[in-house]
Design a protein around this motif. Structure first.
Motif, PDB file in Angstrom:
ATOM      1  N   HIS A 172       0.505  -1.137   0.277  1.00 47.63           N
ATOM      2  CA  HIS A 172       0.044   0.202  -0.031  1.00 47.63           C
ATOM      3  C   HIS A 172       0.836   1.277  -0.079  1.00 47.63           C
ATOM      4  O   HIS A 172       0.685   2.355  -0.380  1.00 47.63           O
ATOM      5  CB  HIS A 172      -0.848  -0.264   1.789  1.00 47.63           C
ATOM      6  CG  HIS A 172      -1.862  -1.290   1.232  1.00 47.63           C
ATOM      7  ND1 HIS A 172      -2.706  -0.967   0.099  1.00 47.63           N
ATOM      8  CD2 HIS A 172      -1.826  -2.338   1.928  1.00 47.63           C
ATOM      9  CE1 HIS A 172      -3.489  -2.808   0.502  1.00 47.63           C
ATOM     10  NE2 HIS A 172      -3.367  -2.606   1.383  1.00 47.63           N
ATOM     11  N   TYR A 207      -1.709  -2.008  -6.619  1.00 46.41           N
ATOM     12  CA  TYR A 207      -1.877  -1.142  -4.850  1.00 46.41           C
ATOM     13  C   TYR A 207      -0.083  -0.419  -5.061  1.00 46.41           C
ATOM     14  O   TYR A 207      -0.590   0.798  -4.917  1.00 46.41           O
ATOM     15  CB  TYR A 207      -1.857  -1.990  -3.623  1.00 46.41           C
ATOM     16  CG  TYR A 207      -3.067  -2.135  -3.831  1.00 46.41           C
ATOM     17  CD1 TYR A 207      -4.078  -2.511  -3.249  1.00 46.41           C
ATOM     18  CD2 TYR A 207      -3.222  -4.001  -3.597  1.00 46.41           C
ATOM     19  CE1 TYR A 207      -5.251  -2.289  -2.432  1.00 46.41           C
ATOM     20  CE2 TYR A 207      -4.401  -4.707  -2.991  1.00 46.41           C
ATOM     21  CZ  TYR A 207      -5.424  -4.126  -2.487  1.00 46.41           C
ATOM     22  OH  TYR A 207      -6.653  -4.172  -2.347  1.00 46.41           O
ATOM     23  N   SER A 238      -9.595  -0.851 -10.163  1.00 42.27           N
ATOM     24  CA  SER A 238      -8.840  -0.230  -9.090  1.00 42.27           C
ATOM     25  C   SER A 238      -8.232  -1.187  -8.758  1.00 42.27           C
ATOM     26  O   SER A 238      -9.991  -2.015  -8.474  1.00 42.27           O
ATOM     27  CB  SER A 238      -8.803   0.601  -8.500  1.00 42.27           C
ATOM     28  OG  SER A 238      -9.770   1.083  -7.477  1.00 42.27           O
ATOM     29  N   ALA A 242      -7.583   0.697  -3.707  1.00 42.54           N
ATOM     30  CA  ALA A 242      -6.102   0.919  -3.607  1.00 42.54           C
ATOM     31  C   ALA A 242      -5.893   2.788  -3.285  1.00 42.54           C
ATOM     32  O   ALA A 242      -4.933   3.835  -3.922  1.00 42.54           O
ATOM     33  CB  ALA A 242      -5.438   0.870  -5.218  1.00 42.54           C
ATOM     34  N   ASP A 245      -5.382   4.445  -1.027  1.00 39.62           N
ATOM     35  CA  ASP A 245      -4.020   4.881  -0.734  1.00 39.62           C
ATOM     36  C   ASP A 245      -3.319   5.837  -1.066  1.00 39.62           C
ATOM     37  O   ASP A 245      -2.081   6.116  -0.658  1.00 39.62           O
ATOM     38  CB  ASP A 245      -3.193   3.502  -1.229  1.00 39.62           C
ATOM     39  CG  ASP A 245      -3.590   2.176  -0.418  1.00 39.62           C
ATOM     40  OD1 ASP A 245      -3.860   1.972   0.737  1.00 39.62           O
ATOM     41  OD2 ASP A 245      -3.582   1.301  -0.701  1.00 39.62           O
TER      42      ASP A 245
END
Length: 705
Positions: A172, A207, A238, A242, A245
């Motif tokens: 992440h 990610y 996505s 993500a 993040d």
């Protein structure tokens, strides 16, 4: 329905929506719009090796196992089964108004990331370490899933674009920094092939960042490379959560509305997560345009029209009876048999049941359902573990004794017991047996996705290549009994099997062979079928001097760049036959694109007494260019069946890109004209030659000016 017509109809429908309604359709759990007769639709579904998380479905071997089959046609058949069962589930649930998660027709599979590091927990979702093998199997899977009907049978999704292979713990916040050469040479080819050759309908972003840019918000990756360079026309989604993040972990945006804007403006149409709830806020603040929202919605509805979700299709009549039907179970059984890789055999296999009175089956994975199914799996109506497969095969012909021997990873199985509380039982079983089947390894609790796997200290990744200590103690105890032992390894990745290879009579890699995999294992153990799988990853003897996990350079990784002798090589796998390529010739054909069109015609002979499948593999080495990969590269393969004492012919078209190289700028060019081409049932490296005891056919090829 052609894409042009689907897009036209999608645009007409989207133009009837308000901006608010259009923005709402960009979420994976898209709400209904009753006034336009648009039902709710949940885009999130999984079909890695069978319809997952939606109830009963055929559970095929895990992806890495199917990769070991080196069988494009099999992969296409498996994907067609998944699409068929997916349609049946969708048909029955949608007619009842159940449009929940995992019940749609947009499958977030296949995973065509490159398994570059054996520590990566999610590697068993992939097709291994080689971009050519991954491309060919990925293309076959997509074609099988999407079908060739008037509308798409189901929509496939290539993930996780553009570069992702661990560490899971850091995904992440991690910034992968591959060179332009490594991107083009290793990480991108499978994605490009799925877009250009298979017409994959969706691509999912990873990610992590790549060279500073979040994958789901990178204009370079999505707009420039994927859409402009490769011509991708489907929708981009996505990975789940993500986009959040961006501001929570990557810290490239200050808040959710900026993250939503960054992703949408880069070309991410669909948000798995909740950040696109802020799209309207971004729109009201001038961060995104109405045109950008509209274009994303049009792309998404184009997919829904291509699936026939607004006008009906030939697939609406697929009935629920196809779920786990006899045809699908047979294909799953065949896939399991083709996937199993025999790494060592001193002659003990196949076992002769006529000469055996007692079989000891030992190990924590011997009677484990979890070790059959990998991750991202459905629910089977029947499971056949290795123990059960052996018991069913043997029947009353011999006695089968069983001992778990150890916990999968804990030091004891009972909380009040001493450490190693099941080892004595394992020794007793072994001592009372004529032969021992030792079944050990991993399952999805030890290697898998961050957040899913139970080894939280590594977030799904392995810290090393050894079996858990509890299992190593068990293995040492069994070998001290002096009984013949067949070592069965159930894992989704390369493990250090040096102890097993040195001390046990046979070593077999089972992967995660599917819900009924135990039957296929037993059939191979007792000679009903010959093993014929090949390793889709390199097995290393440890991690000493291995590159850091976070280093995305390919130097020293995988068979193409390795600088030391492996434990077992990519492409290696024994059979019960004695198969060798006895003759091979090159045939150059007319080409319309300026690249060589080369075909290999080979003769394969089985001089053994056991009929078997095998895989003819072709590798290439550029002898001139400074940009050539360090070792050789797979450029063609074909699974073939050879009767005992017979010959068979095979023709293999070589990958045209094999005659190119990639320079440091990431440009794919033709450089040099002299090539070595190797044809065999194994890779032409020193270790494989040593283990096979024969040489590959070696051919010289000079490219015409």
């Amino acid at each position: 329905m052609k894409r042009e017509e689907a897009r036209r109809r999608a645009a007409e429908l989207v133009n009837k929506m308000t901006v608010e309604e259009r923005a709402g359709q960009l979420r994976y759990n898209a709400p209904a719009i009753p006034r336009l007769n648009i039902p709710a639709y949940n885009w999130w579904n999984e079909g890695l090796h069978g319809v997952a998380r939606a109830g009963t479905a055929t559970v095929f071997p895990q992806a890495i196992g199917m990769a070991a089959a080196f069988d494009e046609e099999l992969m296409k058949e498996v994907a067609d089964c998944i699409a068929t069962e997916g349609r049946a589930i969708y048909n029955e649930h949608s007619v009842r108004g159940d449009r929940d998660i995992y019940k749609g027709l947009t499958f977030w599979s296949p995973n065509v990331n490159i398994f570059r590091d054996p520590r990566w927990g999610r590697g068993h979702e992939t097709y291994g370490e080689d971009p050519y093998l991954t491309s060919r199997l990925g293309v076959a899977f997509v074609k099988g899933l999407q079908g060739e009907g008037e509308v798409m049978k189901a929509a496939a999704c290539a993930k996780h674009y553009g570069v992702h292979s661990g560490p899971e713990e850091l995904r992440h916040e991690f910034d992968a920094r591959p060179t332009p050469k490594d991107l083009e040479e290793t990480y991108f080819p499978a994605f490009e092939a799925l877009v250009k050759e298979a017409g994959v309908e969706a691509v999912m972003g990873a990610y992590n960042r790549v060279n500073g840019e979040p994958c789901c918000g990178s204009k370079k990756l999505i707009a420039e490379n994927l859409r402009e360079k490769w011509g991708f026309q489907g929708h981009f989604v996505s990975d789940c959560w993500a986009i959040s993040d961006f501001h929570e972990h990557h810290m490239v945006t200050p808040s959710a509305k900026e993250s939503a804007a960054m992703a949408l403006n880069a070309g991410c149409d669909l948000n798995c997560g909740s950040t696109y709830l802020h799209i309207l806020n971004a729109y009201q603040n001038g961060l995104v345009t109405e045109e950008a929202i509209t274009e994303a919605a049009v792309r998404l509805f184009t997919t829904r029209f291509l699936l026939g979700l607004f006008g009906g299709s030939e697939y609406d009549s697929i009935s629920y009876e196809v779920i786990e039907c006899k045809k699908h179970r047979k294909i799953a059984e065949r896939a399991a048999k083709e996937s199993i890789v025999l790494l060592k055999n001193d002659g003990i296999l196949p076992l002769d049941i006529r000469k055996i009175k007692t079989i000891g089956v030992v190990g924590p994975n011997a009677d484990s359902r979890a070790s059959l199914i990998g991750n991202y799996h459905g629910t089977s109506s029947e499971y056949i573990t290795v123990l059960e497969g052996i018991q069913r095969y043997v029947g009353n012909k011999a006695r089968v004794l069983y001992a778990a021997g150890s916990h999968l990873y804990k030091e004891k199985t009972e909380s009040l017991a001493w450490p190693g509380d099941r080892i004595t039982e394992a020794k007793i079983v072994a001592e009372h047996s004529d032969v021992v089947i030792l079944c050990v390894g991993m399952d999805e609790t030890l290697e898998g996705e961050q957040g899913d796997a139970g080894n939280s200290s590594a977030s799904g990744d392995k810290k090393n290549l050894f079996l858990p200590d509890s299992q190593r103690k068990l293995a040492r105890a069994v070998i001290r009994t002096g009984k013949p032992v067949v070592f069965l390894l159930m894992s989704g990745s390369a493990m250090n099997v040096s102890f097993a290879a040195e001390h046990f009579n046979a070593v077999m890699q089972l992967w995660y062979p599917g819900a009924r995999g135990g039957k296929s294992v037993a059939d191979i153990l007792f000679g009903e079928t010959s093993p014929s799988g090949k390793l889709p990853v390199t097995f290393y003897d440890g991690l000493k001097d291995f590159p850091e996990f976070t280093d995305y350079s390919m130097k020293g990784r995988t068979y193409r760049y390795i600088e030391r002798k492996p434990q077992f090589s990519f492409g290696f796998g024994l059979t019960y036959g004695n198969v060798a390529v006895t003759d091979a010739v090159l045939q150059e054909e007319d080409s319309t694109d300026g690249m060589p069109a080369v075909k290999i015609k080979a003769t394969v002979k089985n001089s053994g007494s056991f009929e078997t499948d095998d895989v003819v593999q072709v590798y290439i080495k550029n002898m001139d260019s400074q940009y050539a990969v360090r070792n050789t590269s797979l450029c063609g393969f074909q699974r073939i069946h050879v009767e005992a004492g017979k010959e068979a012919g095979v023709e293999i078209d070589l990958d045209k890109r094999a005659f190119t190289v990639v320079n440091e700028k990431g440009e794919r060019i033709v450089d040099g004209k002299h090539y070595k081409i190797y044809v065999a049932t194994f890779q032409p490296d020193e270790r494989s030659r040593e283990l096979m005891g024969i040489e590959p056919m070696e051919l010289d090829y000079t490219m015409n000016e």
